[in-house]
Design a protein around this motif. Structure first.
Motif, mmCIF file in Angstrom:
data_model
loop_
_atom_site.group_PDB
_atom_site.id
_atom_site.type_symbol
_atom_site.label_atom_id
_atom_site.label_comp_id
_atom_site.label_asym_id
_atom_site.label_seq_id
_atom_site.Cartn_x
_atom_site.Cartn_y
_atom_site.Cartn_z
ATOM 1 N N LEU A 13 3.188 1.961 0.539
ATOM 2 C CA LEU A 13 2.174 0.917 0.667
ATOM 3 C C LEU A 13 1.013 1.282 -0.254
ATOM 4 O O LEU A 13 0.840 2.456 -0.564
ATOM 5 C CB LEU A 13 1.705 0.826 2.121
ATOM 6 N N GLU A 58 3.052 -1.634 -5.707
ATOM 7 C CA GLU A 58 2.341 -0.738 -6.640
ATOM 8 C C GLU A 58 0.870 -1.132 -6.734
ATOM 9 O O GLU A 58 0.522 -2.220 -7.200
ATOM 10 C CB GLU A 58 2.978 -0.704 -8.039
ATOM 11 N N SER A 59 0.018 -0.187 -6.353
ATOM 12 C CA SER A 59 -1.417 -0.479 -6.275
ATOM 13 C C SER A 59 -2.013 -0.941 -7.611
ATOM 14 O O SER A 59 -2.862 -1.834 -7.639
ATOM 15 C CB SER A 59 -2.171 0.745 -5.759
ATOM 16 N N ASN A 77 2.419 12.237 4.099
ATOM 17 C CA ASN A 77 2.848 10.908 4.541
ATOM 18 C C ASN A 77 3.140 10.786 6.028
ATOM 19 O O ASN A 77 4.088 10.109 6.430
ATOM 20 C CB ASN A 77 4.088 10.472 3.756
ATOM 21 N N THR A 81 9.207 2.039 1.518
ATOM 22 C CA THR A 81 8.160 2.213 2.534
ATOM 23 C C THR A 81 6.765 2.422 1.951
ATOM 24 O O THR A 81 5.784 2.413 2.689
ATOM 25 C CB THR A 81 8.503 3.420 3.442
HETATM 26 N N1 LIG Z 1 2.583 4.425 -6.588
HETATM 27 C C1 LIG Z 1 2.276 3.834 -5.316
HETATM 28 C C2 LIG Z 1 2.027 4.936 -4.310
HETATM 29 C C3 LIG Z 1 1.788 4.411 -2.911
HETATM 30 C C4 LIG Z 1 1.869 5.505 -1.835
HETATM 31 O O1 LIG Z 1 2.378 6.611 -2.067
HETATM 32 N N2 LIG Z 1 1.358 5.182 -0.650
HETATM 33 C C5 LIG Z 1 1.449 6.083 0.485
HETATM 34 C C6 LIG Z 1 0.210 6.000 1.347
HETATM 35 S S1 LIG Z 1 -1.184 6.727 0.638
HETATM 36 C C7 LIG Z 1 2.566 5.638 1.385
HETATM 37 O O2 LIG Z 1 2.805 4.452 1.529
HETATM 38 N N3 LIG Z 1 3.243 6.574 2.012
HETATM 39 C C8 LIG Z 1 4.249 6.277 2.978
HETATM 40 C C9 LIG Z 1 5.605 6.105 2.395
HETATM 41 O O3 LIG Z 1 5.773 6.229 1.158
HETATM 42 O O4 LIG Z 1 6.519 5.851 3.173
HETATM 43 C C10 LIG Z 1 1.079 2.903 -5.471
HETATM 44 O O5 LIG Z 1 0.260 3.138 -6.366
HETATM 45 O O6 LIG Z 1 0.979 1.901 -4.735
#
Ligand SMILES: N[C@@H](CCC(=O)N[C@@H](CS)C(=O)NCC(=O)O)C(=O)O
Length: 265
Positions: free
Chosen positions: A57, A70-71, A224, A55
């Motif tokens: 994003l 992964e960003s 989240n 999940t």
């Molecule tokens: N390591 C990941 C972290 C991404 C992350 O934690 N995104 C959060 C939003 S800021 C998210 O999607 N949270 C909802 C979830 O994990 O279900 C990246 O760099 O893309």
């Protein structure tokens, strides 16, 4: 015209702000289609199928339907795939130097988020010390590789695109934890770097007021989009708009404010 890549993202997510900063610097905000996902609602099964059940994003879907997660991976991919000069350093050694700084982002991000999520007053000093240690480490790195600054190299670059969204999220620490970098030479270089990063016009996708209001639930220990006990609405809800809500109470250890006090109902 070929289809654009799609980025599925959560508004105000720091990880996707990295991509927005890249596009702003390139002057091509339209090169990618951003599709908003509401973190407070169950995830669309079609998107879950594409991400094989994960999940987190942002997620990028290429124009031919392939998926990247992964960003940092997406940032580097877009930096190479989009037209225009790259943000990354071209010189191999300089790219290695910026990559060493970027390698510090995970610990830095984790320390800031664990600090805002913490609900135990007795643990505050430990979280603060942990984060300050990481700031001092970045300070030392910048003193070694770029003593003059303010950026790691001449201009805002890849490492700055990675860290600036976190510097801006950490407004929640200033507000809910009274956090500030101490005066003193151990922090002077990183203070200048942080200030230059945050002032850069390509990074103005979010404001301090927005972060403080939307991340209230993190300060209550709920990350989240999870619901805080006794509440019906997440502080990440799209409606009412954050601009129409009052500033939340600062003292996170005094107990949770209601949906009404937060202007959510
Ligand atoms: N390591 C990941 C972290 C991404 C992350 O934690 N995104 C959060 C939003 S800021 C998210 O999607 N949270 C909802 C979830 O994990 O279900 C990246 O760099 O893309």
């Amino acid at each position: 015209m070929t289809k654009k890549p799609i980025v599925y993202h959560i508004p105000v997510c720091p990880f996707s702000q990295r991509l927005e900063i890249l596009l702003a610097l390139r002057g091509t905000p339209e090169a990618v289609e951003f599709r908003v996902v509401d973190i407070t609602r169950p995830r669309d099964p079609e998107l879950l199928r594409k991400t094989r059940g994960t999940t987190a994003l942002p997620v990028l879907e290429t124009s031919d339907g392939r998926i990247l997660k992964e960003s940092l991976v997406i940032l580097r991919y877009l930096d190479e795939a989009l037209p225009g000069g790259p943000l990354r350093r071209v010189d191999p050694f300089e790219h290695a130097v910026e990559s060493m700084l970027i390698a510090r982002e995970g610990a830095f991000t984790t320390a800031g988020y664990l600090f805002v999520l913490n609900q135990d007053r007795d643990q505050r000093a430990g979280h603060r010390d942990k984060l300050l240690g990481l700031y001092r480490d970045i300070d030392g790195f910048l003193c070694e590789h770029s003593p003059e600054g303010p950026f790691l190299f001449e201009d805002f670059g890849l490492a700055e695109a990675v860290f600036t969204p976190m510097f801006k999220r950490f407004w929640f620490l200033d507000y809910y934890e009274g956090f500030a970098l101490p005066e003193g030479p151990e922090y002077d270089r990183v203070r200048r770097w942080r200030a230059a990063c945050m002032a850069h016009p390509a990074t103005d996708q979010v404001s301090e007021e927005e972060i403080v209001k939307l991340y209230y639930d993190y300060a209550m220990g709920a990350g989240n989009g999870a619901l805080v006990e006794g509440r019906k609405m997440s502080s990440f809800a799209f409606e009412p708009h954050w601009r129409d809500r009052p500033m939340p109470p600062r003292d996170k250890y005094a107990g949770s404010a209601s949906d009404a006090v937060l202007g959510l109902v």
